[in-house]
Design a protein around this motif. Structure first.
Motif, PDB file in Angstrom:
ATOM      1  N   GLN A 375      36.855  41.084  15.594  1.00 31.75           N
ATOM      2  CA  GLN A 375      36.256  42.356  15.993  1.00 31.75           C
ATOM      3  C   GLN A 375      34.730  42.267  15.936  1.00 31.75           C
ATOM      4  O   GLN A 375      34.025  42.743  16.836  1.00 31.75           O
ATOM      5  CB  GLN A 375      36.748  43.471  15.076  1.00 31.75           C
ATOM      6  CG  GLN A 375      36.009  44.800  15.229  1.00 31.75           C
ATOM      7  CD  GLN A 375      36.276  45.466  16.553  1.00 31.75           C
ATOM      8  OE1 GLN A 375      37.336  46.035  16.771  1.00 31.75           O
ATOM      9  NE2 GLN A 375      35.304  45.395  17.456  1.00 31.75           N
ATOM     10  N   LEU A 376      34.210  41.651  14.872  1.00 32.66           N
ATOM     11  CA  LEU A 376      32.767  41.482  14.742  1.00 32.66           C
ATOM     12  C   LEU A 376      32.210  40.627  15.881  1.00 32.66           C
ATOM     13  O   LEU A 376      31.139  40.919  16.430  1.00 32.66           O
ATOM     14  CB  LEU A 376      32.461  40.827  13.388  1.00 32.66           C
ATOM     15  CG  LEU A 376      30.984  40.629  13.029  1.00 32.66           C
ATOM     16  CD1 LEU A 376      30.247  41.955  12.988  1.00 32.66           C
ATOM     17  CD2 LEU A 376      30.865  39.911  11.686  1.00 32.66           C
ATOM     18  N   LYS A 377      32.946  39.593  16.250  1.00 33.41           N
ATOM     19  CA  LYS A 377      32.513  38.729  17.351  1.00 33.41           C
ATOM     20  C   LYS A 377      32.458  39.497  18.670  1.00 33.41           C
ATOM     21  O   LYS A 377      31.507  39.332  19.448  1.00 33.41           O
ATOM     22  CB  LYS A 377      33.475  37.537  17.475  1.00 33.41           C
ATOM     23  CG  LYS A 377      33.110  36.576  18.598  1.00 33.41           C
ATOM     24  CD  LYS A 377      34.112  35.428  18.696  1.00 33.41           C
ATOM     25  CE  LYS A 377      33.740  34.494  19.847  1.00 33.41           C
ATOM     26  NZ  LYS A 377      34.711  33.373  19.980  1.00 33.41           N
ATOM     27  N   LEU A 378      33.461  40.348  18.927  1.00 31.11           N
ATOM     28  CA  LEU A 378      33.461  41.138  20.157  1.00 31.11           C
ATOM     29  C   LEU A 378      32.235  42.042  20.232  1.00 31.11           C
ATOM     30  O   LEU A 378      31.618  42.198  21.294  1.00 31.11           O
ATOM     31  CB  LEU A 378      34.730  41.990  20.238  1.00 31.11           C
ATOM     32  CG  LEU A 378      36.056  41.267  20.473  1.00 31.11           C
ATOM     33  CD1 LEU A 378      37.195  42.273  20.568  1.00 31.11           C
ATOM     34  CD2 LEU A 378      36.000  40.415  21.737  1.00 31.11           C
ATOM     35  N   THR A 384      33.837  43.454  26.063  1.00 34.45           N
ATOM     36  CA  THR A 384      34.516  44.760  26.149  1.00 34.45           C
ATOM     37  C   THR A 384      33.605  45.906  25.709  1.00 34.45           C
ATOM     38  O   THR A 384      34.063  47.054  25.607  1.00 34.45           O
ATOM     39  CB  THR A 384      35.819  44.821  25.317  1.00 34.45           C
ATOM     40  OG1 THR A 384      35.504  44.925  23.914  1.00 34.45           O
ATOM     41  CG2 THR A 384      36.705  43.623  25.545  1.00 34.45           C
ATOM     42  N   TYR A 385      32.296  45.645  25.476  1.00 29.79           N
ATOM     43  CA  TYR A 385      31.394  46.702  25.001  1.00 29.79           C
ATOM     44  C   TYR A 385      30.247  46.990  25.976  1.00 29.79           C
ATOM     45  O   TYR A 385      29.252  47.594  25.593  1.00 29.79           O
ATOM     46  CB  TYR A 385      30.801  46.322  23.643  1.00 29.79           C
ATOM     47  CG  TYR A 385      31.740  46.598  22.494  1.00 29.79           C
ATOM     48  CD1 TYR A 385      31.792  47.849  21.889  1.00 29.79           C
ATOM     49  CD2 TYR A 385      32.585  45.609  22.041  1.00 29.79           C
ATOM     50  CE1 TYR A 385      32.665  48.107  20.848  1.00 29.79           C
ATOM     51  CE2 TYR A 385      33.458  45.843  20.988  1.00 29.79           C
ATOM     52  CZ  TYR A 385      33.486  47.089  20.402  1.00 29.79           C
ATOM     53  OH  TYR A 385      34.355  47.341  19.368  1.00 29.79           O
ATOM     54  N   LEU A 386      30.348  46.554  27.211  1.00 35.18           N
ATOM     55  CA  LEU A 386      29.324  46.865  28.191  1.00 35.18           C
ATOM     56  C   LEU A 386      29.288  48.366  28.443  1.00 35.18           C
ATOM     57  O   LEU A 386      30.311  48.986  28.761  1.00 35.18           O
ATOM     58  CB  LEU A 386      29.593  46.105  29.496  1.00 35.18           C
ATOM     59  CG  LEU A 386      29.485  44.566  29.409  1.00 35.18           C
ATOM     60  CD1 LEU A 386      29.861  43.944  30.753  1.00 35.18           C
ATOM     61  CD2 LEU A 386      28.090  44.155  28.990  1.00 35.18           C
ATOM     62  N   ASN A 387      28.105  48.972  28.259  1.00 34.63           N
ATOM     63  CA  ASN A 387      27.931  50.418  28.455  1.00 34.63           C
ATOM     64  C   ASN A 387      28.889  51.241  27.591  1.00 34.63           C
ATOM     65  O   ASN A 387      29.389  52.289  28.013  1.00 34.63           O
ATOM     66  CB  ASN A 387      28.137  50.785  29.934  1.00 34.63           C
ATOM     67  CG  ASN A 387      27.180  50.041  30.846  1.00 34.63           C
ATOM     68  OD1 ASN A 387      25.992  49.930  30.538  1.00 34.63           O
ATOM     69  ND2 ASN A 387      27.697  49.523  31.952  1.00 34.63           N
ATOM     70  N   THR A 392      27.925  50.498  17.819  1.00 36.91           N
ATOM     71  CA  THR A 392      27.392  50.595  16.458  1.00 36.91           C
ATOM     72  C   THR A 392      28.478  50.989  15.468  1.00 36.91           C
ATOM     73  O   THR A 392      28.584  50.422  14.371  1.00 36.91           O
ATOM     74  CB  THR A 392      26.245  51.622  16.403  1.00 36.91           C
ATOM     75  OG1 THR A 392      25.210  51.224  17.307  1.00 36.91           O
ATOM     76  CG2 THR A 392      25.668  51.710  14.990  1.00 36.91           C
ATOM     77  N   ARG A 393      29.308  51.948  15.857  1.00 34.20           N
ATOM     78  CA  ARG A 393      30.412  52.364  14.980  1.00 34.20           C
ATOM     79  C   ARG A 393      31.339  51.202  14.673  1.00 34.20           C
ATOM     80  O   ARG A 393      31.695  50.946  13.507  1.00 34.20           O
ATOM     81  CB  ARG A 393      31.205  53.494  15.635  1.00 34.20           C
ATOM     82  CG  ARG A 393      32.302  54.065  14.763  1.00 34.20           C
ATOM     83  CD  ARG A 393      33.404  54.714  15.582  1.00 34.20           C
ATOM     84  NE  ARG A 393      34.168  53.709  16.313  1.00 34.20           N
ATOM     85  CZ  ARG A 393      35.317  53.948  16.948  1.00 34.20           C
ATOM     86  NH1 ARG A 393      35.815  55.167  16.958  1.00 34.20           N
ATOM     87  NH2 ARG A 393      35.957  52.985  17.591  1.00 34.20           N
ATOM     88  N   ASP A 394      31.715  50.466  15.703  1.00 35.52           N
ATOM     89  CA  ASP A 394      32.648  49.356  15.513  1.00 35.52           C
ATOM     90  C   ASP A 394      32.013  48.195  14.755  1.00 35.52           C
ATOM     91  O   ASP A 394      32.715  47.429  14.077  1.00 35.52           O
ATOM     92  CB  ASP A 394      33.186  48.885  16.866  1.00 35.52           C
ATOM     93  CG  ASP A 394      34.137  49.903  17.497  1.00 35.52           C
ATOM     94  OD1 ASP A 394      34.515  50.847  16.792  1.00 35.52           O
ATOM     95  OD2 ASP A 394      34.470  49.748  18.681  1.00 35.52           O
ATOM     96  N   LEU A 395      30.694  48.057  14.869  1.00 38.18           N
ATOM     97  CA  LEU A 395      29.996  47.037  14.089  1.00 38.18           C
ATOM     98  C   LEU A 395      30.153  47.326  12.599  1.00 38.18           C
ATOM     99  O   LEU A 395      30.478  46.425  11.809  1.00 38.18           O
ATOM    100  CB  LEU A 395      28.515  47.007  14.468  1.00 38.18           C
ATOM    101  CG  LEU A 395      27.621  46.087  13.610  1.00 38.18           C
ATOM    102  CD1 LEU A 395      28.056  44.639  13.747  1.00 38.18           C
ATOM    103  CD2 LEU A 395      26.152  46.265  14.004  1.00 38.18           C
ATOM    104  N   TRP A 396      29.918  48.577  12.200  1.00 33.20           N
ATOM    105  CA  TRP A 396      30.044  48.942  10.790  1.00 33.20           C
ATOM    106  C   TRP A 396      31.484  48.802  10.307  1.00 33.20           C
ATOM    107  O   TRP A 396      31.742  48.359   9.184  1.00 33.20           O
ATOM    108  CB  TRP A 396      29.536  50.360  10.545  1.00 33.20           C
ATOM    109  CG  TRP A 396      28.047  50.437  10.498  1.00 33.20           C
ATOM    110  CD1 TRP A 396      27.206  50.954  11.433  1.00 33.20           C
ATOM    111  CD2 TRP A 396      27.208  49.924   9.447  1.00 33.20           C
ATOM    112  NE1 TRP A 396      25.900  50.819  11.046  1.00 33.20           N
ATOM    113  CE2 TRP A 396      25.864  50.191   9.821  1.00 33.20           C
ATOM    114  CE3 TRP A 396      27.451  49.279   8.242  1.00 33.20           C
ATOM    115  CZ2 TRP A 396      24.781  49.839   9.026  1.00 33.20           C
ATOM    116  CZ3 TRP A 396      26.378  48.915   7.441  1.00 33.20           C
ATOM    117  CH2 TRP A 396      25.069  49.198   7.820  1.00 33.20           C
TER     118      TRP A 396
END
Length: 467
Positions: A375-378, A384-387, A392-396
């Motif tokens: 998940q961190l790599k994505l 899958t995170y273009l626009n 930021t939420r998923d990073l945390w």
């Protein structure tokens, strides 16, 4: 092609059924053995945050990568290559088998409440009974995944009834003075003592939540992809509430020393202290139903991982064989054979329920960590995170999940890490054999680093007599 057989209710039952097994019924003594009331609450808060982060990782990956129908194994393979994916599948498979063995041990230890001949669940009658018990579930799963899932829903509902009754009765009997007497354990409050107590509970709380990924593993059989994430989050929150209440309310009935000295299942003896012998009988019966449902959930998940891995070419191709009912029959047979071997090892070594579940917990932490890292790599690669404003939420979330997995590995202690490395070492032999038969390049340059770590740790475990 896998049949899309499982709806939201079946997926939720897979999550709750796998999580709520034997651990819930022995939480009072397992937690009190190492921590006072305050550290117990802190431990559940930490575990709740960590497991919620992992659940959100699983939910997010199931939505962003719906094509990865092998769930927790597929994430490791997609993120870090076939060898790391194999280790995730192998570690998860063996951890699931160890979970089944822990259930078998606890089942016959619990049965000794009515029939003392079974002793602590590690004698000859327990061995014979355990073999028959495992073969029963082999037969049930062989009849078909959907049929087994229906039985799992029924046993999940049945196991929750005595737990709810326990909570209602103990809530009214709760004594504040008893609760506060051992609030921070023995002696006066200190952050060092509290931190150590919280650390010592981590394997107990982790084992209580192992199985949170049950719906993810079965995602390839879900009727609707969105149900996978919903089942995981709802199952987690409901189970966390149950565990927290069991642990905290019990400390208002008996002192920490009294709880720590209780035999298994300790919840039965807590209720017995409130209402008398019938309370213990109720919980013992509830635990036996719970273990039965938990065994079925674990079996469903256990046979799925080698099946999916075989279709991807990292397990022997025979593991992809299915019978006329759609059950991965080769995977089922090998899972059963290895389970029976471990049941025999428990008998020979007189291993305890706690030791078996501790090994299972450490073994499964590796696949958990790899999922969080994927998940961190994505997020970092923006795949899958273009626009997408949720980056930021998923990073945390991925950082919390990664941190929790690493912290729990540290809290587990070096001996269990070394012991589990032997399991991964055995898997390494199988991986190299499969890749050679298929004419593939077995290892990349980064994979050799992992191989070196596994071999060194395994040799250290053997040389120190841990095996």
């Amino acid at each position: 092609m896998q049949q899309k057989q499982l709806g939201l209710l079946s997926l939720m039952a897979a999550v709750v059924g796998t999580i709520v097994g034997g651990a819930a019924f022995n939480l009072p003594s397992d937690m009190a053995a190492v921590a006072g009331s305050g550290p117990v609450i802190l431990a559940w808060v930490i575990t709740g945050i960590g497991m919620l982060a992992l659940a959100l990782v699983f939910q997010n990956l199931s939505l962003r990568k719906p094509e990865l129908s092998g769930g927790i194994y597929s994430y490791a393979r997609a993120g870090f290559g076939p060898f790391i994916g194999f280790n995730s599948a192998w570690g998860y498979w063996i951890a699931s088998i160890l979970g089944i063995v822990a259930f078998v041990t606890l089942f016959f230890q619990t049965l000794s409440y009515f029939f003392p001949v079974f002793g602590e669940g590690d004698n000859l009658p327990s061995l014979v009974g355990g073999i028959l018990f495992v073969l029963l579930f082999h037969w049930l799963v062989a009849r078909g995944i959907r049929e087994a899932a229906i039985i799992n829903v029924l046993t999940t509902v049945a196991k929750l009834i005595p737990i709810v009754l326990f909570l209602l009765i103990v809530l009214f009997a709760f004594e504040r003075d008893v609760f506060t007497a051992d609030l921070w354990g023995e002696g006066s409050f200190s952050w060092k003592a509290v931190g150590q107590q919280v650390k010592d509970t981590m394997l107990v709380t982790l084992w209580a939540f192992v199985g949170i990924e049950g719906a993810i593993v079965l995602s390839g059989r879900a009727k609707r992809v969105k149900d996978v994430g919903v089942a995981t989050i709802v199952g987690l929150i409901g189970t966390l509430a149950i565990y927290l209440l069991i642990s905290v309310l019990s400390t208002g009935i008996l002192s920490q020393a009294e709880l720590a000295a209780l035999p298994e299942p300790s919840m039965a003896y807590v209720l017995k202290a409130v209402v008398g012998p019938w309370g213990a009988v109720l919980i013992v019966i509830g635990l036996m139903v719970s273990i039965t449902g938990g065994m079925l959930s674990w079996y469903l998940v256990t046979v799925e991982i080698p099946y999916v891995a075989a279709k991807d070419g990292v397990f022997p191709t025979r593991f992809a064989q299915v019978n006329q009912n759609g059950t991965p029959i080769a995977s089922l047979w090998w899972s059963t054979i290895i389970t029976l071997a471990f049941v025999g090892i428990v008998y020979v070594s007189a291993s305890t329920y706690q030791k078996v579940y501790s090994m299972a917990s450490v073994a499964i932490l590796i696949p958990y960590l790899l999922s969080a890292l994927y998940q961190l790599k994505l997020v970092l690669t923006r795949e899958t995170y273009l626009n997408d404003g949720r980056k930021t939420r998923d990073l945390w979330i991925s950082l919390f999940a990664t941190g929790y997995s690493l912290w729990t590995l540290y809290a587990a202690g070096l001996s269990y890490l070394l012991l589990v490395s032997v399991v991964y070492g055995v898997g390494l032999v199988m991986y190299l054999w499969v890749q050679r038969r298929q004419g593939r390049a077995a290892l990349g340059k980064w994979d050799w680093i992992v191989v070196g770590l596994i071999v060194v740790a395994a040799l250290a475990a053997i040389s120190n007599g841990l095996v």
